[in-house]
Design a protein around this motif. Structure first.
Motif, PDB file in Angstrom:
ATOM      1  N   ALA A 136      -6.162   4.702   9.894  1.00 15.98           N
ATOM      2  CA  ALA A 136      -7.174   3.646   9.737  1.00 15.98           C
ATOM      3  C   ALA A 136      -7.757   3.283  11.098  1.00 15.98           C
TER       4      ALA A 136
ATOM      5  N   ARG B   3      -0.785   3.225   7.040  1.00 14.21           N
ATOM      6  CA  ARG B   3      -2.147   3.782   7.135  1.00 14.21           C
ATOM      7  C   ARG B   3      -2.398   4.220   8.576  1.00 14.21           C
TER       8      ARG B   3
ATOM      9  N   ASP C  13      -7.499  -0.606  -0.776  1.00 11.05           N
ATOM     10  CA  ASP C  13      -8.044  -0.282   0.537  1.00 11.05           C
ATOM     11  C   ASP C  13      -9.064  -1.303   1.035  1.00 11.05           C
TER      12      ASP C  13
END
Length: 567
Positions: free
Chosen positions: A210, A207, A143
């Motif tokens: 995000a 993701r 990440d």
């Protein structure tokens, strides 16, 4: 740990901090009974001091050598960071690369160290090394925010960007969302915005929540000029991320940019209900309410920020503006008095304007006198403000007296001296004005404003024209596109009968400003030069743009002999 990259800047450490860090490390070693290590640490402290003394003596080569050796031999994070900083300050990328490489070798699991190495490898155009390091970072921390590595070092040339893109695409982790975002950022810089959007969508599928990815897509849609798609993306993202304040605020800022203030305010109301302590939301809601003339609502939001560390001054200022627009002048004055910081001057000017509306300029003078006691750091501005009021009241003598007192208290303040210049008469106060202007140029010899003031004063007095021309030409070197300075030079050269130069310079000044005064001077220079057709064209343009200006009558008179001859 403060060792992440932030743009090109690596956190700098003072010598004291380095020494304290080394001493702390030494204490730790002595506690374990390792006397030889303590002696080694003493050498580290000594070498650190030598490196810092070398920096102070501008002996950067010695300093860099010492810090490079220290970084390689020492396990101190602070020393490694300082060594990297010195290497980057000297633009010695090879030394920085060596230091970062040894750091990673010593601490193979240290992700921040790898960030340094990846950053410097990219900066050095060592793209294969950068890709390998990025792969290892993502293995340790999937990440990681890799986009920060690119800040401040993104390749400038298209060829370098292409090389970096190729390297990232060949990376083993080229399907990692962080790497995809790096690729999308580079594609956007290459003006391949549509391709960047496709790449980013791949990252978003992996993701979807995000925040950085969501906002980057919004920016790409804005770059494409697709307003409808941007609004739709914000609306969709806000619904899917109901608890993400950053996305909601980004949507509001975009709506305000599109002048959709009412829609933005409704969304702000909902945001404030959910996040009642969101200071940015309260502040923007207050300003938007003022723009929409919803003054009571504006006050309700801005009052909440009176004790905010970030927004307190702004809140007081706009509360004052809000009260001023409601014509609640005493409330407005009370709020303006509370404003400090970078809004201090504008708040006091607005306060003076209210006193003026109330025909209470004497009260304004008394208030500003007290302000000089309360805010001595603002004394120069306050003296100037009082002088302006006295001039407005028709008391020029008192204004000059006040400025004379001010200059005694602040003898090296050029703005105060310039305020004197603006009040002195170029004919009646010729000698005094000469002294003041010379003093001004002693303090700031290359200021275009002060050089122009002296040049124009001498031109008005029609004396020392060669000296005046020198001042004007020097002023133009420092401010080549300033119409007022060009006008001064044109005026001086006209007085010197250099009509060719006057016409050329005044043509540029008139083109920049469209001022009727400069236009009239330009026309006269053309007439004296003998360019009568061009003179007629400029006169016609002036008559169209300024039909009632009395200065044009004199120019019309210059045309009469030619018209008569044609008849």
């Amino acid at each position: 740990m403060n060792s992440r990259i932030n743009g090109m800047t690596i956190k700098q450490y003072s010598t004291t901090l380095l020494l304290v860090g080394s001493m702390t490390y030494s204490v730790h070693l002595r506690a374990s009974g390792e006397i030889n290590h303590a002696q080694s640490n003493h050498k580290i402290i000594e070498q650190t001091m030598m490196a810092e003394f070398a920096i102070a003596a501008n002996d950067t080569a010695t300093a860099l050598h010492n810090y490079t050796v220290l970084a390689i031999r020492s396990s101190s994070t602070a020393i490694k960071q300082r060594a990297l900083n010195v290497a980057l300050e000297q633009n010695d990328l090879q030394a920085a690369l060596d230091i970062a490489t040894h750091w990673v070798v010593q601490e193979p699991e240290d992700v921040p160290a790898k960030f340094y190495l990846a950053h410097i490898a990219l900066k050095s155009h060592e793209y294969e090394l950068a890709a390998d390091v990025l792969d290892s970072i993502l293995t340790l921390d999937p990440d990681s925010d890799l986009e920060r590595i690119l800040e401040g070092i993104s390749p400038e040339s298209a060829e370098d960007r292409a090389n970096l893109l190729t390297t990232l695409r060949k990376s083993r982790e080229n399907d990692n969302p962080s790497v995809l975002v790096l690729i999308a950022s580079l594609e956007a810089q290459n003006d391949e915005v549509e391709q960047a959007l496709k790449t980013l969508n791949k990252a978003l599928r992996k993701r979807p929540k995000a925040t950085g990815f969501i906002l980057l897509k919004a920016n790409l849609l804005m770059a494409l000029g697709d307003q409808a798609a941007t609004l739709k993306w914000f609306e969709r993202s806000s619904k899917k991320n109901k608890h993400n304040l950053e996305i909601h605020m980004a949507e509001v800022r975009y709506l305000i940019k599109l002048n959709q203030s009412e829609v933005a305010l409704n969304k702000l109301k909902n945001i404030i209900k959910k996040w009642p302590d969101a200071e940015e939301a309260l502040f923007i809601a207050g300003l938007t309410s003022i723009d929409l003339k919803q003054y009571e609502l504006a006050e309700q939001y801005l009052v909440e920020l009176r004790y905010s560390n970030q927004y307190q001054n702004d809140a007081y200022y706009y509360l004052a503006v809000n009260a001023d627009r409601k014509q609640h002048y005493e409330t407005a004055k009370a709020y303006y008095r509370l404003v400090d910081g970078n809004l201090y001057m504008v708040s006091r000017r607005n306060l003076i304007a209210i006193y003026d509306k109330q025909n209470r300029l004497n009260d304004a003078l008394r208030f500003l006198t007290q302000e000089r006691v309360n805010y001595p750091q603002q004394a120069s501005f306050l003296y100037q403000a009082q002088a302006e009021i006295l001039k407005k009241m028709g008391n020029k003598k008192a204004a000059l007296g006040l400025l004379k007192e001010a200059v005694k208290n602040l003898p090296n303040d050029p703005e105060l001296i310039y305020s004197e210049v603006l009040l002195l008469d170029p004919f009646q106060d010729r000698d005094q004005l000469d002294r003041v202007l010379k003093r001004l140029l002693t303090l700031e010899p290359n200021s275009p404003t002060y050089l122009n003031a002296y040049a124009y004063t001498l031109a008005l007095q029609n004396r020392r024209l060669d000296e005046a021309r020198g001042y004007a030409e020097l002023a133009l070197e420092n401010a080549p596109e300033q119409a007022s300075i060009l006008d001064t030079l044109g005026y001086i050269t006209f007085l010197q009968n250099d009509f060719d130069t006057a016409s050329r310079v005044l043509a540029k000044a008139y083109h920049l400003s469209k001022s009727v005064n400069i236009g009239v001077r330009f026309a006269k220079a053309l007439y004296m030069q003998g360019s009568l057709d061009q003179f007629s064209d400029v006169l016609q343009q002036l008559q169209q743009n300024h039909p009632n200006d009395p200065q044009l009558e004199q120019l019309n008179g210059l045309l009469l002999p030619q018209n008569f001859k044609k008849s």
